[in-house]
Structures are given as structure tokens and as C-alpha cells.
Design a protein around this motif. Sequence first.
Motif, PDB file in Angstrom:
ATOM      1  N   GLU A 134       0.803  -1.440  -0.005  1.00 26.50           N
ATOM      2  CA  GLU A 134      -0.203  -0.007  -0.050  1.00 26.50           C
ATOM      3  C   GLU A 134       0.747   1.242  -0.137  1.00 26.50           C
ATOM      4  OE1 GLU A 134      -2.134  -3.245   2.502  1.00 26.50           O
ATOM      5  OE2 GLU A 134       0.004  -2.306   2.393  1.00 26.50           O
ATOM      6  N   ILE A 149      -3.368   0.997  -4.225  1.00 24.61           N
ATOM      7  CA  ILE A 149      -4.370   0.128  -3.217  1.00 24.61           C
ATOM      8  C   ILE A 149      -4.665   1.094  -1.945  1.00 24.61           C
ATOM      9  CG2 ILE A 149      -4.184  -1.936  -1.682  1.00 24.61           C
ATOM     10  CD1 ILE A 149      -1.895  -2.950  -3.446  1.00 24.61           C
ATOM     11  N   LEU A 191     -11.003  -2.401  -1.511  1.00 20.02           N
ATOM     12  CA  LEU A 191      -9.828  -3.244  -0.903  1.00 20.02           C
ATOM     13  C   LEU A 191      -9.616  -3.288   0.322  1.00 20.02           C
ATOM     14  CD1 LEU A 191      -7.603  -3.180  -4.492  1.00 20.02           C
ATOM     15  CD2 LEU A 191      -9.480  -4.976  -3.777  1.00 20.02           C
TER      16      LEU A 191
END
Length: 356
Positions: free
Chosen positions: A237, A332, A338
Motif C-alpha cells: 500500500e 491500493i 480493497l
Amino acid sequence: MNNKRPHYDKPWLSIDEQIAKVESRGMTDAHEYAMEFARIGYYRLSGYWYPFRKVNPTTGKRSDEFITGARFEYVMRLYRYDEQLRTALYSALSKIEVALRVKLGYVLGHRDAFAYLKPAMLKDDLDVVAYANFISSFMREIGRNEEDYAEHFKNDYDGEMPIWVATEAMTLGNLINLMRCTKPEDRDVIANDFGVTRGALRSWFGVLTDMRNCVAHQDRLFDREFDTIPNWEQRPELIHAKKANEQYNRRREQLARISYDAYREFQKSLQENKRQTKIYGQIVIIAYMLRNLGDIEEAKALKKCLAAFPTDIPGMSPNKTMGIPDHWKEQILWNFNLPIVPETEDENAHGEEKAQ
């Protein structure tokens, strides 16, 4: 050889003279914003017209003259955007600070209600000077705290608060300093709640402190460089922020090669570990912490604020001014459909080994 620096001798200027000075340098609509000069001040506003000052192609330094087409309207739009960004970050940091209070109180309280006052309950290699400074600072906070809960412990007990109450009276600095004094296994528990190793979380304390200070002092944020480089580890991330920061530093080096003096200053900044991160690198850390705390709405507010950057202002690039990489919205971290995937125990241990 006389190395004495000159004394500041620029004269006081009236609001009208300040406006005339700005207009003489090429920003001819400044007279339309007299109220802003009076309310915000010339010096603070100068940080927002700085990007519109011409750059000397030989030295890389800014001149006092503005680029063609520069308008004070743009200055005020940047100023208002900065206010919006500061407000969003204040809210986000407040949520993280509250969570840190609760988690630290919960973990230490499991050992003993007064663990923070008992060095034996803290880490084995406790820095006694750092711990003494923490206690001294915390006691000062207690002394001036007039909240009902603080008065209750002062008047009805001996004044010593259990850790889950004491954390409410601590500043962010107190919390961070106490956290550094705790046992490694206690820091592991807290770091895990934020989705990282204790080594990474330790580096993030600097991010939180720097950002909180900037927000509290109403400092300019959008075009700011930070000294603290976060430990992004290899979190999927966050890896895009690490790459963006590497590109930013390569660009800094290229610009510094314009002149010998500029390159020497660049090398000095690297040695001193200064001015190496734009604000996006700090914001992704804060957003990541929020997501791991389950505060999706606060993280979304940060995304909305980043997306509101005024890209239609000539010469304003979110990449150059804030370090925001291309296609950042597709990452992300900012895709709230997500989940953030926690690390395994093996990954956590490996990350800690690297951090040490």
C-alpha cells in the motif's frame, strides 16, 4: 576577513506600500486583495507567491520578479487549498492521537495500572534520562490540567492516575516518549494494530510530530519539504510513495547540478538528512494508519483533499509541489473497496530485524 552578517534593515511598509511592491514585481491584481494583506499578512502570503517567482536558469535561485501571467488570485487559491489541507490533517491526526492514547493505556494497563511510573515494568535498557524527562514533562501537564477527571484524582486520591486515565492528560509528545520506553513486546502489540512493525512505527513518530507541529502553527503545507523520511518498509500500500520520493530526490539532484554552490548545498542536505520528503509521503503514512484503525471516512477525507489540488493554476503541478505521483488514485491505499492486508508474524519479525 570579516564574516559578520548584515543586520536586517528593510523598512516597515503600510498595506498600500506592500501591495504596490507586489504589483511592481508583476502581480498586477494584488490591489484587489487589500483585505487579505491586512488579515493574513505580507510575510505569510509570500510563501504562497513564492512558486510564481522567476527562476534564474544559471543559479537556480528565485528572483523577486514574478513570472508572466502570475495573478494574486492564484496566490489566494493556493492559500485556501492549504487551509483545507491543514483542516483535514488536523482531524486525521486527532483520530490517530486518541487511538494511540487508548492502545498505550490498554497495553501498559494489562501489566499494571501504574506501569508508566514503575521503570521495572518498562524496557530493560531504559534510558533513565529520557524517562526522567518524560516524567517531568507529564507532571507539568498534570499540574496545569483542570479537567474534572484530573481534579478528581488530585482531590480524592494521591494524585497518581492509572495509565488508562494518565494517557488522557498526556501530550502527543508524552505519548511518543512513553511509547519509546515500553518493552519491545508491548510496542509490537501497538504497532500491529497500525499494521506495521515496531521499527516502522518508531520512524512514523517523527512524521506525526512534524505534521502536528506544522498544523498547530498554521505553517504552509502544500509546497513543504520535510526532514523526516518515513520507513515505508515493503508494504504494497505504501511502496508507490517510496518510489515517488526516490524520483523526487533524483529530480532534486538534477536541479542542484545547475551550479557548484547549489550542488554543494544539496550534498550537505543529504549528509544532514534534511529536506528529502514532500508532503504526500507523510500523508500516505497517516492514511495507512487510519485505514488500519478502521477509520475509512477520515482516510477518504484526505483523498478528497488531495484530489482538490488546483491543477488548473498555471505552473502548479501536484507532483512537483506535493510529491503526488501520477495515477495515485489507482493505488491500493486509496481504493477503499480493497482491504489492508495485515502482515504475518514472520513478516513482522523480519521487518523488525531490518529496522533494528
